[in-house]
Design an enzyme around this catalytic site. Structure first.
Site, PDB file in Angstrom:
ATOM      1  N   HIS A   1       0.881  -1.179   0.000  1.00 18.93           N
ATOM      2  CA  HIS A   1       0.000   0.000   0.000  1.00 18.93           C
ATOM      3  C   HIS A   1       0.915   1.225   0.000  1.00 18.93           C
ATOM      4  O   HIS A   1       2.029   1.177   0.526  1.00 18.93           O
ATOM      5  CB  HIS A   1      -0.831  -0.048   1.288  1.00 18.93           C
ATOM      6  CG  HIS A   1      -1.911   0.975   1.394  1.00 18.93           C
ATOM      7  ND1 HIS A   1      -1.665   2.275   1.745  1.00 18.93           N
ATOM      8  CD2 HIS A   1      -3.256   0.875   1.217  1.00 18.93           C
ATOM      9  CE1 HIS A   1      -2.807   2.943   1.789  1.00 18.93           C
ATOM     10  NE2 HIS A   1      -3.791   2.116   1.468  1.00 18.93           N
TER      11      HIS A   1
ATOM     12  N   ASP B   1       3.054  -4.541   8.157  1.00 20.00           N
ATOM     13  CA  ASP B   1       1.840  -3.749   7.982  1.00 20.00           C
ATOM     14  C   ASP B   1       0.652  -4.705   8.125  1.00 20.00           C
ATOM     15  O   ASP B   1       0.371  -5.505   7.226  1.00 20.00           O
ATOM     16  CB  ASP B   1       1.884  -3.093   6.588  1.00 20.00           C
ATOM     17  CG  ASP B   1       0.566  -2.452   6.193  1.00 20.00           C
ATOM     18  OD1 ASP B   1      -0.433  -2.611   6.922  1.00 20.00           O
ATOM     19  OD2 ASP B   1       0.529  -1.799   5.132  1.00 20.00           O
TER      20      ASP B   1
ATOM     21  N   GLN C   1      -4.581  -5.142   6.960  1.00 25.65           N
ATOM     22  CA  GLN C   1      -5.592  -6.080   6.464  1.00 25.65           C
ATOM     23  C   GLN C   1      -5.603  -7.396   7.230  1.00 25.65           C
ATOM     24  O   GLN C   1      -6.641  -8.047   7.340  1.00 25.65           O
ATOM     25  CB  GLN C   1      -5.352  -6.381   4.967  1.00 25.65           C
ATOM     26  CG  GLN C   1      -5.532  -5.179   4.061  1.00 25.65           C
ATOM     27  CD  GLN C   1      -6.957  -4.654   4.010  1.00 25.65           C
ATOM     28  OE1 GLN C   1      -7.920  -5.391   4.243  1.00 25.65           O
ATOM     29  NE2 GLN C   1      -7.102  -3.377   3.732  1.00 25.65           N
TER      30      GLN C   1
ATOM     31  N   LYS D   1     -10.537  -0.825  10.487  1.00 22.36           N
ATOM     32  CA  LYS D   1     -10.653  -2.034   9.651  1.00 22.36           C
ATOM     33  C   LYS D   1     -11.005  -3.253  10.507  1.00 22.36           C
ATOM     34  O   LYS D   1     -11.190  -4.348   9.993  1.00 22.36           O
ATOM     35  CB  LYS D   1      -9.357  -2.267   8.889  1.00 22.36           C
ATOM     36  CG  LYS D   1      -9.097  -1.158   7.844  1.00 22.36           C
ATOM     37  CD  LYS D   1      -7.937  -1.487   6.952  1.00 22.36           C
ATOM     38  CE  LYS D   1      -7.373  -0.302   6.234  1.00 22.36           C
ATOM     39  NZ  LYS D   1      -8.118   0.070   5.036  1.00 22.36           N
TER      40      LYS D   1
ATOM     41  N   CYS E   1      -4.669   2.244  -3.786  1.00 20.17           N
ATOM     42  CA  CYS E   1      -3.443   2.789  -3.151  1.00 20.17           C
ATOM     43  C   CYS E   1      -2.278   1.821  -3.327  1.00 20.17           C
ATOM     44  O   CYS E   1      -1.440   1.665  -2.415  1.00 20.17           O
ATOM     45  CB  CYS E   1      -3.650   3.085  -1.670  1.00 20.17           C
ATOM     46  SG  CYS E   1      -4.787   4.413  -1.392  1.00 20.17           S
TER      47      CYS E   1
HETATM   48  N1  PLP Z   1      -1.742  -0.782   4.557  1.00 18.01           N
HETATM   49  C1  PLP Z   1      -2.703  -1.509   3.978  1.00 18.01           C
HETATM   50  C2  PLP Z   1      -2.392  -2.877   3.473  1.00 18.01           C
HETATM   51  C3  PLP Z   1      -3.996  -0.989   3.848  1.00 18.01           C
HETATM   52  O1  PLP Z   1      -4.941  -1.710   3.270  1.00 18.01           O
HETATM   53  C4  PLP Z   1      -4.246   0.321   4.335  1.00 18.01           C
HETATM   54  C5  PLP Z   1      -5.576   0.930   4.152  1.00 18.01           C
HETATM   55  O2  PLP Z   1      -6.312   0.590   3.253  1.00 18.01           O
HETATM   56  C6  PLP Z   1      -3.213   1.024   4.953  1.00 18.01           C
HETATM   57  C7  PLP Z   1      -1.968   0.450   5.040  1.00 18.01           C
HETATM   58  C8  PLP Z   1      -3.424   2.389   5.512  1.00 18.01           C
HETATM   59  O3  PLP Z   1      -4.301   2.328   6.585  1.00 18.01           O
HETATM   60  P1  PLP Z   1      -4.891   3.658   7.234  1.00 18.01           P
HETATM   61  O4  PLP Z   1      -5.451   4.460   6.092  1.00 18.01           O
HETATM   62  O5  PLP Z   1      -5.931   3.172   8.178  1.00 18.01           O
HETATM   63  O6  PLP Z   1      -3.763   4.360   7.896  1.00 18.01           O
END
Ligand code: PLP
Length: 414
Positions: free
Chosen positions: A131, A208, A211, A234, A372
């Site tokens: 992401h 990270d 998900q 999430k 993203c």
């Molecule tokens: N990493 C992953 C794999 C994600 O799916 C997301 C959000 O969709 C993020 C990071 C960023 O999360 P946040 O926008 O809650 O900071």
């Protein structure tokens, strides 16, 4: 928490759906079918009630007050820290830092640990399926430090190429920062192997978990990651709050992130001493209400049972995969052996955005675009996909509606 949870042994979907008020609404005159759970999940009544309860009954600033309201608010806020510690299997509550979300957690590590430990010529490894939140902070750091960002490629099924990863590791590798589960493909990465290999080369690992935290059992000690990040919104909690887990020694040695109230022990113009963990990284008044309700969301998941939720979501994934594959011209992007309930697909000659609009007309919320993860889309040579992602409250009947909607949309658009 006063609310009791009454979930049957096997997942009682009707009962679960009853606890999510938003699922009763209609969109464009049709019952809402919410398949955008990888972007954010819907919130159970218990979570919404926890927010109202805080503001109605014990709204106060935390930690510094000695009056009853402040004590109640502090206890509820800190109870979430304990809940998070149990949720991810951390060794100590001091290792749980509250942030605004996964993005801020990754940035915190890049700006503190990264600034202190990464030097010119050092290397940071990420993957092609990250992401943007797990790309850009490392690009900023590498530019600043004249360090090198290396990327693990992904195969045509959407799996990490582990042999290529091994070749990228070397004496200059300082950090590997990897997504546990891809938001665009659903791929579950072999984080244990990735971490073992990195540690053998003396590198640290950030995972990270944006998900993975809602679908998989997380045990940061068994995983042996050095940092782990995830977001409340999430995991059925409110937006605006998330977690950075870090091993205690690393968090102790790291420099501070933001300066202000709460993160200090003593301040004078001659110098300032910093607070103990975890408060050292929590400057200013935090997001009290949402953090408390985040704890309620984690309790909710625990009471429903992560294994039962996962079984249900896996059934939905299998069913949807099978049905989608029958649509002519449809290609699933991401067919890893290990997957969670996220399906991305493209339809020949049809723009994902047009599909998304036609599905919305039927009350079906899917996500379209690059998710993203633009570099990942580039590697598949596509501008974007349509993505359906499932949660505990979704049903096979809703997938049937998606298939009907897709068949009609494809006929109209191609
Ligand atoms: N990493 C992953 C794999 C994600 O799916 C997301 C959000 O969709 C993020 C990071 C960023 O999360 P946040 O926008 O809650 O900071």
């Amino acid at each position: 928490m006063t609310e009791t949870f009454t979930i049957e042994k096997s997942l009682d979907i009707a009962h679960i759906r009853d606890q999510f008020p938003i699922l009763k609404r209609t969109v464009k005159g049709k019952p809402l079918i919410y398949f955008d759970n990888a972007a954010t999940s819907q919130k159970p009544k218990q979570v919404i009630d926890a927010l109202v309860d805080y503001y109605s009954n014990y709204n106060a600033n935390i930690h510094r007050g000695i009056h009853s309201l402040a004590e109640e608010a502090t206890a509820a806020y800190e109870a979430t820290r304990d809940e998070v510690q149990r949720f991810i299997g951390a060794a100590s509550r001091e290792e749980i830092i509250f942030t605004r979300g996964t993005t801020e957690s990754i940035n915190l590590v890049a700006f503190t640990w990264g600034r202190q430990n990464v030097k010119e010529g050092d290397e940071i490894i990420i993957s092609e399926m990250e992401h943007h939140s797990n790309i850009v902070p490392w690009q900023i750091l590498c530019l600043d430090k004249k360090a090198v960002l290396k990327v693990i490629p992904v195969n045509e099924k959407g799996e990490l190429k582990m042999d290529a990863y091994e070749k990228l590791l070397g004496p200059r590798t300082k950090l590997v920062s990897l997504v546990h589960v891809s938001n665009a493909l659903g791929t579950v990465n072999p984080v244990r192997d990735v971490i073992d290999l990195a540690h053998r080369h003396g590198a640290h690992v950030m995972i990270d978990g944006a998900q993975s935290s809602v679908h998989l059992d997380i045990d940061v000690q068994a995983m042996d990651c050095d940092f782990f990040a995830f977001s409340s919104h999430k995991v059925y909690g409110p937006t605006g709050v998330g977690v950075l887990y870090g091993k205690k020694q690393l968090l102790t040695d790291m420099s501070v992130f933001q300066g202000g109230g709460e993160m200090i022990k003593e301040v004078s113009f001659a110098g300032t001493s910093y607070n103990d963990l975890p408060y050292k990284y929590e400057a200013g008044t935090p997001n009290i209400a949402d953090t408390i309700a985040f704890g309620t969301a984690l309790e909710f998941i625990k009471h429903v049972g992560k294994d039962r939720i996962r079984d249900h979501e896996n059934q939905l994934l299998e069913y949807a995969t099978q049905r989608l594959k029958q649509i002519p011209g449809l290609r699933i992007i991401g067919e890893a052996k290990e997957k969670i309930s996220v399906i991305s697909f493209v339809v020949e000659g049809v723009h994902p955005q047009d599909l998304g609009i036609l599905l919305d007309n039927r009350g079906i919320a899917v996500r379209t675009g690059h998710h993203c993860a633009q570099p990942l889309m580039d590697s598949f040579n596509i501008p974007g996909t349509t993505r359906a992602s499932f949660a505990m409250y979704n049903t096979k009947e809703e997938i049937d509606e998606l298939i009907i909607g897709l068949e009609k949309a494809v006929k109209l658009l191609s």
